[in-house]
Write a protein that holds these residues in place. Structure first.
Motif, PDB file in Angstrom:
ATOM      1  N   GLU A  31       0.465  -1.215  -0.154  1.00  0.00           N
ATOM      2  CA  GLU A  31       0.082   0.174   0.293  1.00  0.00           C
ATOM      3  C   GLU A  31       0.756   1.460  -0.267  1.00  0.00           C
ATOM      4  OE1 GLU A  31      -2.638  -0.332   3.675  1.00  0.00           O
ATOM      5  OE2 GLU A  31      -3.967  -1.229   2.180  1.00  0.00           O
ATOM      6  N   ASN A  32       2.426   1.316  -0.007  1.00  0.00           N
ATOM      7  CA  ASN A  32       2.752   2.366   0.384  1.00  0.00           C
ATOM      8  C   ASN A  32       4.094   1.975  -0.308  1.00  0.00           C
ATOM      9  OD1 ASN A  32       2.747   3.866   3.130  1.00  0.00           O
ATOM     10  ND2 ASN A  32       1.735   1.831   4.108  1.00  0.00           N
ATOM     11  N   LYS A  33       4.061   1.515  -1.439  1.00  0.00           N
ATOM     12  CA  LYS A  33       4.981   1.201  -2.122  1.00  0.00           C
ATOM     13  C   LYS A  33       6.427   0.983  -2.372  1.00  0.00           C
ATOM     14  CE  LYS A  33       2.107   3.446  -5.869  1.00  0.00           C
ATOM     15  NZ  LYS A  33       0.994   3.309  -5.241  1.00  0.00           N
ATOM     16  N   LEU A  34       6.342   0.367  -0.853  1.00  0.00           N
ATOM     17  CA  LEU A  34       7.787   0.237  -0.311  1.00  0.00           C
ATOM     18  C   LEU A  34       8.960  -1.172  -0.307  1.00  0.00           C
ATOM     19  CD1 LEU A  34       7.064   1.570   3.410  1.00  0.00           C
ATOM     20  CD2 LEU A  34       8.360   2.389   2.127  1.00  0.00           C
ATOM     21  N   GLU A  35       8.579  -1.533  -1.703  1.00  0.00           N
ATOM     22  CA  GLU A  35       9.079  -3.168  -1.967  1.00  0.00           C
ATOM     23  C   GLU A  35      10.307  -2.774  -2.993  1.00  0.00           C
ATOM     24  OE1 GLU A  35       4.350  -2.878  -3.668  1.00  0.00           O
ATOM     25  OE2 GLU A  35       6.023  -1.373  -3.362  1.00  0.00           O
ATOM     26  N   LYS A  36      11.008  -1.364  -2.710  1.00  0.00           N
ATOM     27  CA  LYS A  36      12.218  -0.853  -2.723  1.00  0.00           C
ATOM     28  C   LYS A  36      13.092  -0.542  -2.264  1.00  0.00           C
ATOM     29  CE  LYS A  36      12.460  -2.233  -7.816  1.00  0.00           C
ATOM     30  NZ  LYS A  36      12.479  -1.971  -9.657  1.00  0.00           N
ATOM     31  N   THR A  37      12.218  -0.255  -0.992  1.00  0.00           N
ATOM     32  CA  THR A  37      12.928   0.880  -0.081  1.00  0.00           C
ATOM     33  C   THR A  37      13.015   0.048   1.310  1.00  0.00           C
ATOM     34  OG1 THR A  37      10.974   2.184  -0.767  1.00  0.00           O
ATOM     35  CG2 THR A  37      12.211   2.685   1.689  1.00  0.00           C
ATOM     36  N   PRO A  38      13.964   0.145   2.072  1.00  0.00           N
ATOM     37  CA  PRO A  38      14.856  -0.160   2.947  1.00  0.00           C
ATOM     38  C   PRO A  38      13.697   0.170   4.688  1.00  0.00           C
ATOM     39  CG  PRO A  38      16.604   0.508   2.119  1.00  0.00           C
ATOM     40  CD  PRO A  38      15.514   1.051   0.938  1.00  0.00           C
ATOM     41  N   VAL A  39      13.459  -0.841   5.242  1.00  0.00           N
ATOM     42  CA  VAL A  39      12.240   0.096   6.119  1.00  0.00           C
ATOM     43  C   VAL A  39      12.782  -0.857   7.500  1.00  0.00           C
ATOM     44  CG1 VAL A  39      10.739   0.351   4.622  1.00  0.00           C
ATOM     45  CG2 VAL A  39      10.367  -2.035   5.544  1.00  0.00           C
ATOM     46  N   ILE A  40      12.466  -0.396   8.345  1.00  0.00           N
ATOM     47  CA  ILE A  40      12.712  -0.649   9.347  1.00  0.00           C
ATOM     48  C   ILE A  40      11.155  -0.335  10.107  1.00  0.00           C
ATOM     49  CG2 ILE A  40      13.113  -0.637  12.348  1.00  0.00           C
ATOM     50  CD1 ILE A  40      15.173  -1.334  11.185  1.00  0.00           C
ATOM     51  N   LEU A  41       9.881  -1.587  11.013  1.00  0.00           N
ATOM     52  CA  LEU A  41       8.880  -1.825  11.017  1.00  0.00           C
ATOM     53  C   LEU A  41       8.550  -1.853  12.575  1.00  0.00           C
ATOM     54  CD1 LEU A  41       7.655  -3.383   7.681  1.00  0.00           C
ATOM     55  CD2 LEU A  41       7.208  -1.096   8.035  1.00  0.00           C
ATOM     56  N   ASN A  42       7.638  -1.771  13.102  1.00  0.00           N
ATOM     57  CA  ASN A  42       7.057  -1.971  14.486  1.00  0.00           C
ATOM     58  C   ASN A  42       6.029  -3.326  13.707  1.00  0.00           C
ATOM     59  OD1 ASN A  42       6.245  -2.411  17.203  1.00  0.00           O
ATOM     60  ND2 ASN A  42       5.129  -0.035  17.011  1.00  0.00           N
ATOM     61  N   VAL A  43       6.332  -4.724  14.250  1.00  0.00           N
ATOM     62  CA  VAL A  43       5.218  -5.679  13.913  1.00  0.00           C
ATOM     63  C   VAL A  43       5.444  -6.006  15.685  1.00  0.00           C
ATOM     64  CG1 VAL A  43       5.451  -7.600  13.419  1.00  0.00           C
ATOM     65  CG2 VAL A  43       6.196  -6.028  11.888  1.00  0.00           C
ATOM     66  N   GLU A  44       3.685  -5.508  16.170  1.00  0.00           N
ATOM     67  CA  GLU A  44       3.448  -6.289  17.521  1.00  0.00           C
ATOM     68  C   GLU A  44       4.647  -6.522  18.977  1.00  0.00           C
ATOM     69  OE1 GLU A  44       2.656 -10.568  16.628  1.00  0.00           O
ATOM     70  OE2 GLU A  44       0.482 -10.401  16.038  1.00  0.00           O
ATOM     71  N   GLY A  45       5.414  -4.396  18.580  1.00  0.00           N
ATOM     72  CA  GLY A  45       6.358  -4.005  19.301  1.00  0.00           C
ATOM     73  C   GLY A  45       7.855  -4.523  19.337  1.00  0.00           C
ATOM     74  N   ASN A  46       7.999  -4.632  18.000  1.00  0.00           N
ATOM     75  CA  ASN A  46       9.509  -5.762  17.617  1.00  0.00           C
ATOM     76  C   ASN A  46      10.216  -4.854  16.384  1.00  0.00           C
ATOM     77  OD1 ASN A  46       9.808  -7.141  19.626  1.00  0.00           O
ATOM     78  ND2 ASN A  46       8.036  -8.461  19.624  1.00  0.00           N
ATOM     79  N   ARG A  47      11.110  -5.115  16.550  1.00  0.00           N
ATOM     80  CA  ARG A  47      11.707  -4.430  15.112  1.00  0.00           C
ATOM     81  C   ARG A  47      11.737  -5.422  14.376  1.00  0.00           C
ATOM     82  NH1 ARG A  47      16.677  -0.519  16.239  1.00  0.00           N
ATOM     83  NH2 ARG A  47      17.071  -1.961  17.338  1.00  0.00           N
ATOM     84  N   VAL A  48      11.485  -4.561  12.922  1.00  0.00           N
ATOM     85  CA  VAL A  48      11.609  -5.205  11.534  1.00  0.00           C
ATOM     86  C   VAL A  48      12.341  -4.947  10.679  1.00  0.00           C
ATOM     87  CG1 VAL A  48      10.627  -6.844  10.126  1.00  0.00           C
ATOM     88  CG2 VAL A  48       9.920  -7.585  12.270  1.00  0.00           C
ATOM     89  N   ALA A  49      13.160  -5.291  10.038  1.00  0.00           N
ATOM     90  CA  ALA A  49      14.765  -4.848   9.188  1.00  0.00           C
ATOM     91  C   ALA A  49      13.478  -5.363   7.764  1.00  0.00           C
ATOM     92  CB  ALA A  49      15.266  -4.872   9.222  1.00  0.00           C
ATOM     93  N   LYS A  50      13.391  -4.857   6.915  1.00  0.00           N
ATOM     94  CA  LYS A  50      13.051  -5.366   5.078  1.00  0.00           C
ATOM     95  C   LYS A  50      13.776  -5.053   4.740  1.00  0.00           C
ATOM     96  CE  LYS A  50       8.947  -7.550   4.520  1.00  0.00           C
ATOM     97  NZ  LYS A  50       9.745  -8.500   4.557  1.00  0.00           N
ATOM     98  N   ASN A  51      14.193  -5.789   2.448  1.00  0.00           N
ATOM     99  CA  ASN A  51      14.316  -5.143   1.728  1.00  0.00           C
ATOM    100  C   ASN A  51      15.967  -3.839   1.699  1.00  0.00           C
ATOM    101  OD1 ASN A  51      12.052  -4.814   1.090  1.00  0.00           O
ATOM    102  ND2 ASN A  51      11.491  -3.498   0.900  1.00  0.00           N
ATOM    103  N   PHE A  52      16.589  -4.718   2.639  1.00  0.00           N
ATOM    104  CA  PHE A  52      17.947  -4.064   2.925  1.00  0.00           C
ATOM    105  C   PHE A  52      19.384  -4.643   1.756  1.00  0.00           C
ATOM    106  CE2 PHE A  52      16.375  -1.784   6.757  1.00  0.00           C
ATOM    107  CZ  PHE A  52      17.864  -1.738   7.817  1.00  0.00           C
ATOM    108  N   ILE A  53      19.000  -5.159   0.931  1.00  0.00           N
ATOM    109  CA  ILE A  53      19.499  -5.513  -0.216  1.00  0.00           C
ATOM    110  C   ILE A  53      18.436  -6.643  -1.538  1.00  0.00           C
ATOM    111  CG2 ILE A  53      19.676  -8.206   0.166  1.00  0.00           C
ATOM    112  CD1 ILE A  53      22.342  -8.133  -0.872  1.00  0.00           C
TER     113      ILE A  53
END
Length: 413
Positions: A31-53
Motif C-alpha cells: 500500500e505504501n509502495k515500499l517494495e524497493k525501500t529499506p524499512v524498519i517496521l514495528n511488528v507487535e512491539g518488535n523492530r523488523v527490518a526488510k529490503n536492505f538488499i
C-alpha cells in the motif's frame, strides 16, 4: 549484524512507528509502495527490518562498485581468511520462538515463516574450523515455541549433512542466525563448494569475524538459535516461492530449538517471498557462475538474470563475437551452468543488457528463428516452474550480428 548496514544506509532507511500485526506487513509495504525501500517496521512491539538488499544497485553500493562491474567482480572474487573470537556477544534467554516477530506473508501460507534465517551446519564428525561449516538460507515454518519445520532441498549441502546424520542415528546440530549483514545473506545464498561460505562472505565484506559457541562458528547476528534437525517429519507449506505462486505441501524435517540468544533491543530480519529482495538473493549469485562457464567457450562481457523471469529463469548474455557459432556455444554453456535456467538470449557488446527494449531490438534485427533459435527438449529444470513437469524444454536466441555482414547492422549514434 544488520545494524551495521543500518548505519551504512543512513537516511535511506524509512522507520515506521505504526504497530502492525504479524500478518499485515506485506499489505502495508504494498500500500505504501515500499517494495524497493529499506524499512524498519514495528511488528507487535518488535523492530523488523526488510529490503536492505532489494536492488542490484543496493548490492553494488555495499560493494563499492558500479552496476556494470557486478558480474565480473563476483566472478573474480577470491575468498579470504576470517577472524575467530571466543567472546560471544549475545544474551541467552528462555526458548520461546513465539516471542519473535515471525511473519505470515500471504493468506494461504501454511503458517508463520522465518525467511531470512541462515542455517549453519557441519558434518557431526568434522572439526570446528571455518571451512568445516556450510551456511545457507532455508525457509522455516513455526510449529511451536521450540519447533520449526524446514524446507531442505535435495541434494544441497544441508540436506546431505542431515541425511548422513539421520542414517547414523543422530540429529544434525545447527545454528540459525537472523539479522546478519546483507552481504553475509548474499554469501549464504550463493552456490559455493562446501565450506566456502565464510571465506566468500569475508571477501565480500572486507573481513569477517566469527564467534565460537558450543561447537559452532557464527557471524555477528541479532538472533541466534541453537538446535537440531531431527528425523521427525511434519507438513511444510503451502508457501509462496520466487514465482509468486504457491509451492506444494511436503513432509519435511523438524528442527528442535534448545537455546536462544538475542541482542539487546534486537532487530528481526525478514525477506518477503517473491519480493525484489528474494529475486536478488536467488538470482544474482548465478550470474558469475554463468559468466565463468561462457568464458570457456567465447569472449563474454556481461551476464544479467532478468527481473521478468524473477531473476531465476532467463538470462541475457553479452559477448564479443569473434567467430560464427560463438552465440550458440554461449547458449549451451549458460544452460549447462545453471540447471534452473530456462532460456538465454545472447547479444553483442553494443546492446544494453539492462534494457529489455534494447535486447528486443537485437532480436528484431539480428535474429532469424530458422537459423538462430535453439531448443533443448527433455532437460532437467526447476521445480519452481509451474509450467514444467518432470522435465522442461530450454531455449536460446542468438541475437548477435552475422560477422560476414557487420556493416548491415551498423547503428547510428
Amino acid at each position: 549484524m544488520i545494524r551495521e548496514a543500518l548505519k551504512f544506509l543512513g537516511d535511506k532507511v524509512k522507520v515506521f512507528d505504526e504497530e502492525l500485526k504479524h500478518d499485515e506487513v506485506v499489505e502495508f509495504i504494498r500500500e505504501n509502495k515500499l517494495e524497493k525501500t529499506p524499512v524498519i517496521l514495528n511488528v507487535e512491539g518488535n523492530r523488523v527490518a526488510k529490503n536492505f538488499i532489494c536492488t542490484r544497485e543496493s548490492l553494488c553500493e555495499y560493494l563499492g562498485i558500479k552496476r556494470e562491474e557486478l558480474c565480473r567482480y563476483l566472478a573474480n572474487l577470491n575468498g579470504c581468511r576470517v577472524e575467530i573470537s571466543n567472546g560471544f556477544p549475545l544474551r541467552e534467554v528462555e526458548v520461546n520462538l513465539r516471542e519473535l516477530p515471525i511473519l505470515k506473508y500471504y493468506p494461504k501460507d501454511g503458517g508463520r515463516y522465518i525467511t531470512a534465517g541462515v542455517v549453519i551446519a557441519k558434518d557431526v564428525e568434522a572439526d570446528v574450523k571455518a571451512n568445516s561449516f556450510n551456511a545457507s538460507i532455508h525457509r522455516m515454518m513455526l510449529l511451536s515455541k521450540d519447533k520449526l519445520v524446514a524446507r531442505l532441498v535435495e541434494p544441497r549441502h544441508t540436506y546431505l549433512l542431515w541425511r548422513k546424520a539421520v542414517e547414523n542415528g543422530r540429529d544434525l546440530p545447527v545454528a540459525i542466525v537472523i539479522g546478519v549483514h546483507p552481504l553475509f545473506l548474499f554469501a549464504s545464498a550463493t552456490r559455493l563448494p562446501f565450506g566456502k561460505e565464510f571465506e566468500y562472505a569475508s571477501a565480500l565484506m572486507g573481513g569477517l569475524k566469527l564467534y565460537r559457541i558450543d561447537n559452532f562458528l557464527i557471524p555477528s547476528a541479532e538472533i541466534v538459535l541453537l538446535g537440531r534437525i531431527t528425523n521427525k517429519l511434519e507438513d511444510e507449506g503451502p508457501f509462496v516461492d520466487i514465482t509468486g505462486t504457491y509451492d506444494k505441501v511436503r513432509k519435511q524435517p523438524v528442527i528442535e530449538i534448545d537455546r536462544m540468544f538475542l541482542a539487546e533491543d534486537f532487530i528481526y530480519y525478514s525477506i518477503t517471498p517473491a519480493s525484489y529482495e528474494h529475486m536478488i538473493l536467488m538470482g544474482i549469485p548465478y550470474e558469475p557462475v554463468i559468466y565463468k562457464a561462457v568464458s570457456n567457450v567465447c569472449k563474454v562481457k556481461n551476464v544479467v538474470m532478468t527481473t521478468g523471469s524473477r531473476c531465476y529463469f532467463h538470462a541475457i548474455v553479452q559477448i564479443e563475437k569473434i567467430t560464427e557459432g560463438d552465440g550458440k556455444n554461449a547458449i549451451i554453456a549458460a544452460l549447462s551452468a545453471n540447471p534452473s535456467l530456462k532460456s538465454v538470449i545472447v547479444v553483442d557488446e553494443d546492446i544494453d543488457i539492462y534494457s529489455y527494449e534494447d535486447v528486443e531490438y537485437a532480436i528484431a534485427t539480428r535474429f532469424q528463428a530458422d537459423r538462430d533459435f535453439v531448443v533443448i527438449k527433455g532437460a532437467r529444470g526447476s521445480s519452481l516452474d509451474p509450467s514444467a513437469e518432470e522435465t522442461t524444454a530450454k531455449w536460446g536466441i542468438d541475437a548477435t550480428k552475422y560477422l560476414s555482414r557487420k556493416k548491415d547492422f551498423e547503428r547510428v549514434a
